[in-house]
Design an enzyme around this catalytic site. Structure first.
Site, short mmCIF file in Angstrom:
data_model
loop_
_atom_site.label_atom_id
_atom_site.label_comp_id
_atom_site.label_asym_id
_atom_site.label_seq_id
_atom_site.Cartn_x
_atom_site.Cartn_y
_atom_site.Cartn_z
N ASP A 87 0.86 -1.19 0.00
CA ASP A 87 0.00 0.00 0.00
C ASP A 87 0.89 1.23 0.00
O ASP A 87 1.94 1.25 0.65
CB ASP A 87 -0.97 0.00 1.19
CG ASP A 87 -0.28 -0.08 2.54
OD1 ASP A 87 0.03 0.98 3.12
OD2 ASP A 87 -0.08 -1.21 3.04
N ASP A 176 -9.17 2.72 6.79
CA ASP A 176 -7.99 2.67 7.64
C ASP A 176 -8.35 3.33 8.96
O ASP A 176 -8.45 4.55 9.05
CB ASP A 176 -6.85 3.40 6.94
CG ASP A 176 -5.60 3.54 7.80
OD1 ASP A 176 -5.59 3.05 8.94
OD2 ASP A 176 -4.64 4.16 7.31
N GLU A 178 -7.16 3.61 12.84
CA GLU A 178 -6.08 3.36 13.78
C GLU A 178 -5.99 4.52 14.76
O GLU A 178 -6.86 5.38 14.79
CB GLU A 178 -4.77 3.13 13.03
CG GLU A 178 -4.42 4.20 12.01
CD GLU A 178 -3.19 3.86 11.16
OE1 GLU A 178 -2.09 3.82 11.75
OE2 GLU A 178 -3.35 3.65 9.94
#
Length: 288
Positions: A87, A176, A178
């Site tokens: 990625d 994503d 986090e």
């Protein structure tokens, strides 16, 4: 979750366990007998640069909290059926996709957006370039649950490169989620509110595209910020982040991962990833 990707029931769990054991050997300190390795380690820019530009890479906060890892990809490996990929974000600039392909990369995720304030200026080169060289590609969104709600960010993502098409070469978009790059680690949200934010993003993305987004996260973040709540296993494939020789304990309720981000530097540009299955299973994921 699309259970067509792996065998059902005990067979699926056994296959995942065998794959995990073999991958643990492959990515451990010892290289499998007869396997050559490619060494190339150059990580993403430091946290201070990413914070200043409000542009964070996938796994930037995983590395900040749990440490960095450089892990070159073995050029040959055991009988486990896996596919290697990567990625990337704007920090990789114009990627040399042909070299990444020659080194064994077969899929790539490209950062498209962050919050509702950032778009990757290199997105077209990276998204189209990976596709043109033969890779299966997808886009990801860096979530900032403290700035806008999940539905708003899902719409922003889809409107700026994060869509999906059933062409067999485009992977579902990835959320994503986090640690917060600045401020409260869980973005000031309770566990229940965080689960609802993720659910709103996921449902909105599905309504817009007809497919469920991949969820990228780390086990410790999920434990800390959702209280080990939220069972997304029936809808959302798991992309787990753990910079170690095995994927380790998975976030609550998932019993296998679809992608494992095993290092934040190595053979490929950007972060290093492996798909938990053979190439035809990766194609099946791209087909929805």
């Amino acid at each position: 979750m699309n259970t067509r990707l792996l065998p059902a029931g005990r067979g699926r769990r056994t296959a995942a366990l065998i794959a995990a054991v073999i991958l643990s050997v492959a990515f451990g300190a010892a290289t499998p007998a007869g396997a050559a390795t490619t060494t190339a380690c150059g990580g993403n820019p430091p946290d201070s640069v990413q914070d200043a530009t409000h542009n964070h890479t996938m796994g930037s906060q995983v590395a900040r909290h749990l440490g960095h890892r450089c892990a070159p990809r073995p050029t040959s490996f055991g009988p486990a059926a896996v596919v290697y990929g990567m990625d990337v974000s704007s920090y990789q600039g114009n990627v040399d996709w042909q070299t990444a392909w020659n080194n064994g990369g077969r899929f790539a995720y490209i950062k498209a957006t962050e919050g509702t304030y950032y778009q990757n200026a290199y997105f077209a080169q990276q998204y189209n370039g990976s596709y043109d060289v033969g890779m299966i590609r997808g886009a990801y969104h860096f979530a900032t649950p403290n700035t806008t709600d999940g539905a708003t960010q899902a719409n922003y993502f889809v409107d700026h490169g994060g869509g999906w098409s059933g062409d067999g070469r485009t992977l579902p978009g990835a959320l994503d989620i986090e640690w917060n790059p600045s401020g409260a680690e869980c973005y000031g949200k309770s566990a229940g509110a965080m689960v609802q934010w993720i659910l709103d993003f996921s449902n909105t993305y599905h309504a817009r595209t007809g497919t469920w987004p991949m969820i990228y996260t780390a086990q410790q973040w999920w434990q800390d910020c959702t209280g080990n709540g939220g069972d997304f296993t029936s809808t959302n494939p798991l992309w787990v982040a753990r910079y170690a020789s095995s994927a380790g304990v998975l976030p609550y309720a998932w019993d296998f991962y679809t992608i494992w981000q095993y290092a934040d530097s190595g053979t490929f540009p950007g972060d290093q990833d492996v798909f938990n299955g053979a190439y035809d299973r990766l194609q099946a994921l791209a087909n929805g």
